[in-house]
Structures are given as C-alpha cells and as structure tokens.
Design an enzyme around this catalytic site. Structure first.
Site, short mmCIF file in Angstrom:
data_model
loop_
_atom_site.label_atom_id
_atom_site.label_comp_id
_atom_site.label_asym_id
_atom_site.label_seq_id
_atom_site.Cartn_x
_atom_site.Cartn_y
_atom_site.Cartn_z
N CYS A 31 0.84 -1.32 0.09
CA CYS A 31 0.50 0.01 -0.33
C CYS A 31 0.76 1.43 -0.03
CB CYS A 31 -1.24 0.02 1.10
SG CYS A 31 -2.63 -1.16 0.79
N HIS A 54 -3.51 7.13 2.64
CA HIS A 54 -3.93 5.93 2.19
C HIS A 54 -4.89 5.05 2.28
CE1 HIS A 54 -4.38 1.60 0.37
NE2 HIS A 54 -3.77 0.96 2.09
N ASN A 63 -9.94 -0.52 -0.87
CA ASN A 63 -8.56 -0.05 -0.59
C ASN A 63 -8.10 -0.96 -2.23
OD1 ASN A 63 -5.37 -0.79 -0.33
ND2 ASN A 63 -6.08 -1.53 2.10
N1 ACO Z 1 -18.02 -9.64 8.93
C1 ACO Z 1 -18.23 -9.68 10.62
N2 ACO Z 1 -17.53 -9.59 11.15
C2 ACO Z 1 -16.21 -10.02 10.46
C3 ACO Z 1 -15.81 -9.70 9.39
C4 ACO Z 1 -16.68 -9.48 8.55
N3 ACO Z 1 -16.17 -9.28 7.23
N4 ACO Z 1 -15.06 -9.61 9.38
C5 ACO Z 1 -14.48 -10.30 10.30
N5 ACO Z 1 -15.10 -10.54 12.02
C6 ACO Z 1 -14.95 -10.64 13.14
C7 ACO Z 1 -14.41 -10.95 13.25
O1 ACO Z 1 -14.49 -12.63 12.71
C8 ACO Z 1 -14.17 -11.15 14.88
O2 ACO Z 1 -15.34 -12.53 15.38
P1 ACO Z 1 -14.66 -12.65 17.01
O3 ACO Z 1 -14.79 -11.48 17.81
O4 ACO Z 1 -16.30 -13.57 16.68
O5 ACO Z 1 -13.84 -13.96 16.24
C9 ACO Z 1 -14.75 -9.80 15.37
O6 ACO Z 1 -15.58 -9.18 13.55
C10 ACO Z 1 -13.44 -9.19 14.80
O7 ACO Z 1 -12.76 -8.89 13.91
P2 ACO Z 1 -11.42 -8.36 13.87
O8 ACO Z 1 -10.89 -8.64 12.86
O9 ACO Z 1 -10.92 -7.96 15.81
O10 ACO Z 1 -12.00 -7.12 13.63
P3 ACO Z 1 -11.37 -5.15 13.47
O11 ACO Z 1 -12.44 -4.72 14.58
O12 ACO Z 1 -10.28 -5.28 13.62
O13 ACO Z 1 -11.56 -5.08 11.80
C11 ACO Z 1 -9.59 -5.20 9.56
C12 ACO Z 1 -10.96 -5.76 11.11
C13 ACO Z 1 -11.47 -4.16 8.92
C14 ACO Z 1 -9.84 -5.92 9.06
C15 ACO Z 1 -9.12 -4.22 10.65
O14 ACO Z 1 -8.49 -5.20 11.28
C16 ACO Z 1 -8.31 -3.16 9.38
O15 ACO Z 1 -8.41 -2.30 8.37
N6 ACO Z 1 -6.83 -3.61 9.74
C17 ACO Z 1 -5.80 -2.81 8.91
C18 ACO Z 1 -5.82 -2.94 7.34
C19 ACO Z 1 -4.80 -2.01 7.19
O16 ACO Z 1 -3.99 -1.60 7.58
N7 ACO Z 1 -3.94 -2.87 6.35
C20 ACO Z 1 -2.79 -2.41 5.57
C21 ACO Z 1 -2.68 -1.78 4.25
S1 ACO Z 1 -3.51 -3.29 3.40
C22 ACO Z 1 -2.08 -3.35 1.93
O17 ACO Z 1 -0.59 -3.34 1.87
C23 ACO Z 1 -2.39 -4.48 0.68
#
Ligand code: ACO
Length: 332
Positions: free
Chosen positions: A116, A256, A286
């Site tokens: 990214c 980003h 993204n």
């Molecule tokens: N729908 C419903 N529930 C979901 C989904 C979904 N799509 N995805 C995950 N959940 C659930 C999980 O299973 C978990 O359930 P559990 O508590 O029963 O285990 C719960 O939601 C919480 O999951 P988390 O992973 O803690 O969710 P979080 O709020 O962290 O969101 C996300 C996940 C969106 C991926 C977030 O962590 C994020 O944005 N991370 C950073 C992304 C980023 O910046 N990446 C860098 C750039 S990408 C690159 O370089 C290619």
C-alpha cells in the site's frame, strides 16, 4: 538556478465497470452492510472481470487516456515506473507490459513492490530521476488487481479490497511546486503480518499451496490496524512539523484508504478538520497502490496551483511514509 523538482502535470484513472456491493458480499460470506460500514467504511469496490485481463490492462487504459488528454506522444516517455503487488507475472515487469500495450518504445523502467506504500515509494523514486536533470517525461502507473489475490470465502479480507489503476505524468519544473519533501520508512519485521504466502521462491506454486489457499493475501488485521494508525499519524505529524505546515495552510490531507477508522484517527492526531481529509474509500475500497492517486484524480478539478498536500500511507512490509506535495497546475 532554482532546484529542479518533479511536478505531477497530469493524471488519469481506469476503474473496472463491475461494482461489488456489500449486499453481494453478504450473500457470499457471513457479513453485513452494517458491519462493513461500521468497522471499515466501504460501500462498494470495483472488480476487473474477464478472462485474460490483468493489472497491465487497467494500467494501459489509464496510460492511453493520460497521453491523449495531455497531447503527449508515447515516444516522448523516457521512464516508466509501476507501483504494484499484483504484477501480471513475476517477470517481465508490468512496466514493460504496460509500455508495450500503450505504444511506448524508447524507454526503460521497472516495477516497485511496496504494497500500500507503492505509490509514495514510486513517486519519490520518480522525483529522484527527474531531479537528476536527465528525465523530462516520467510515466508513473499505480495499479493493482487485488481481486486476483483475494479469497472470496474469507470475510476478514474479501470486504476490503478493490481493483483500479491510475497513470500520472511527472515533469521537471523550477517553480516552487511538485514533490517538496518526503519521509519514507520500512520495517521488515512486519513480514509475517501481511503477505502472500506462496508463489515466490520460498514456496513455489504446488498442488499443496493451492489446496491450502496460500496464493491469497493473508493479513493479521488487528495487529496491522494498530501499527497503521500509529505509524501513519507519527509520520504525517512529523512531515507537517518539518515543513512548518499547520491545518490552516493545508489544502488537503490525502491518506491511503485502508479503513475509515484509520483515516479518522490519523486526521484527529494531525488536528486536520474532516473537510480537508480526502476520503473515497466508500466507493472503491482499498485498491493498494492506487488509493492515493485515485484520490488525487478525483480532486484534480478542485486543486489549484500551489495548494499544499500531505500524502501518507502504511502497508505491507511494513512500509509507510509521507510526501509533501505542492500542486503544480490549475485544472482546465
Ligand atoms: N463481517 C462480520 N464479522 C467479521 C468480518 C466481516 N466481514 N470480518 C471479521 N469479522 C469478525 C471476526 O471474525 C471477529 O469475530 P470474533 O470476535 O467472533 O472472533 C470480529 O469480527 C472482530 O474481528 P477483528 O479482526 O478484530 O475486526 P477489526 O475490527 O479489527 O476489523 C479489519 C478487521 C477491517 C481487517 C481491521 O483490522 C483493519 O482495517 N486492519 C488494517 C488494514 C490495513 O490497514 N491494512 C494495511 C494496508 S493493506 C496492504 O498493504 C495490502
């Protein structure tokens, strides 16, 4: 004589027609529009459909539109740099393939792999070439077909990503505009939190790697989220302080687009009012290398010469950074 700087002098984008909505994703995996909007802020993303279509096809479409809009002939381009983590193939470079599809012949170039952060790393690379005084017209393409490495049975990643390409022209200027300053950083200890497990020399493709779904991107979302907020905020604040820019001076903060909550948290840390933070994640998701230039493309009509912009990113590697840009032209 004034210093030679690299100015963005034109920008064009290609977005695939197919719109993947949260409703469609809710039928594919156990998720909902409410969860995605609340946790990530994405409504829809574009997906490149069609046999035989790759990152280079999107990049070449954006390039052809750019050259025609700018009245630049393909033979005038002397360097082609492509930011991507979804190259058409390991080699030749997507830069070579995009050039071939766009009629660019008298050039050299290469791909930059920084996830990214690909656009910012490539923009600064292009700027160094231009500042050397040797390069007059550099084509920068930021393009990713993220759908090619996304597992559409994994709800934690398939909701995040989309496909897009942006092409921009960089030219030298002796005006006080263009790429003014940069802070770019990397930390290889992030290699296990966000990566593609197989398909490289470590784990060549095999029946086992396909069965284990190791050709899809893996992300430890929670860990990446926390580091992304702190690194992006720190580097953006550092860039403002280093260049004595305050929220009033700034025309736009262009982050980003990975997660609306990351963007909001970073904007708050910088003390930037919401209306100066460029956000389009709800429409495209993204798109990895393409998110920041896609924002610039959408802003182009409203940008004026001398507008001060701070661009900031965080991505796989880990890689992160910020570029201070002064916009170089008034849109026609
Ligand atoms: N729908 C419903 N529930 C979901 C989904 C979904 N799509 N995805 C995950 N959940 C659930 C999980 O299973 C978990 O359930 P559990 O508590 O029963 O285990 C719960 O939601 C919480 O999951 P988390 O992973 O803690 O969710 P979080 O709020 O962290 O969101 C996300 C996940 C969106 C991926 C977030 O962590 C994020 O944005 N991370 C950073 C992304 C980023 O910046 N990446 C860098 C750039 S990408 C690159 O370089 C290619």
């Amino acid at each position: 004589m004034n210093k030679i700087r690299a100015a963005i002098t034109g920008i064009e984008a290609f977005l695939p027609d197919y719109v993947l909505t949260n409703d469609e994703l809710s039928r594919m995996v156990d998720t909902s529009n409410e969860w995605i909007m609340q946790r990530v802020g994405i409504k829809e993303r574009r997906i490149l459909k069609g046999e035989g279509l790759a990152t280079s096809d999107m990049g070449a479409e954006a390039t052809k539109k750019l050259l025609s809009k700018m009245g630049v002939k393909p033979e005038e381009i002397d360097l082609v740099l492509v930011a991507t983590v979804t190259p058409d193939m390991a080699f030749p470079s997507t830069a070579c393939i995009i050039a071939e599809k766009s009629g660019i012949k008298n050039f050299w170039g290469f791909d930059v792999s920084a996830a990214c952060s690909g656009f910012l790393f490539t923009l600064q690379t292009a700027a160094h070439f231009i500042e050397s005084g040797k390069y007059k017209k550099v084509l920068l393409v930021a393009a990713d077909k993220m759908s090619s490495i996304t597992d559409y049975t994994d709800r934690s990643t398939c909701i995040l990503f989309g496909d897009a390409a942006v092409a921009m022209l960089l030219e030298p200027t002796t005006d006080e505009v263009g790429v003014m300053d940069y802070i770019l950083q990397a930390d290889g200890s992030g290699k296990d939190s966000l990566y593609l497990k197989a398909g490289g020399s470590l784990k060549p493709a095999s029946h086992a790697t396909v069965d284990a779904k190791e050709h899809f991107m893996y992300q430890d979302g929670k860990t990446v989220f926390k580091i992304a907020v702190s690194k992006m905020a720190d580097v953006s604040v550092a860039m403002m302080e280093k260049n004595h820019i305050n929220a009033d001076d700034l025309a736009w903060f262009v982050p980003h687009q990975a997660n609306l909550r990351i963007i909001d948290a970073v904007g708050r840390r910088m003390g930037i009012p919401k209306e100066k933070v460029m956000i389009n994640i709800e429409r495209y998701g993204n798109t990895t290398a393409a998110t920041i230039p896609l924002c610039l493309w959408e802003l182009e009509k409203s940008l004026k010469k001398d507008d001060k912009l701070i661009l900031s990113t965080f991505g796989g590697g880990y890689t992160w950074g910020s570029i201070y840009l002064k916009w170089a032209y008034n849109s026609k």
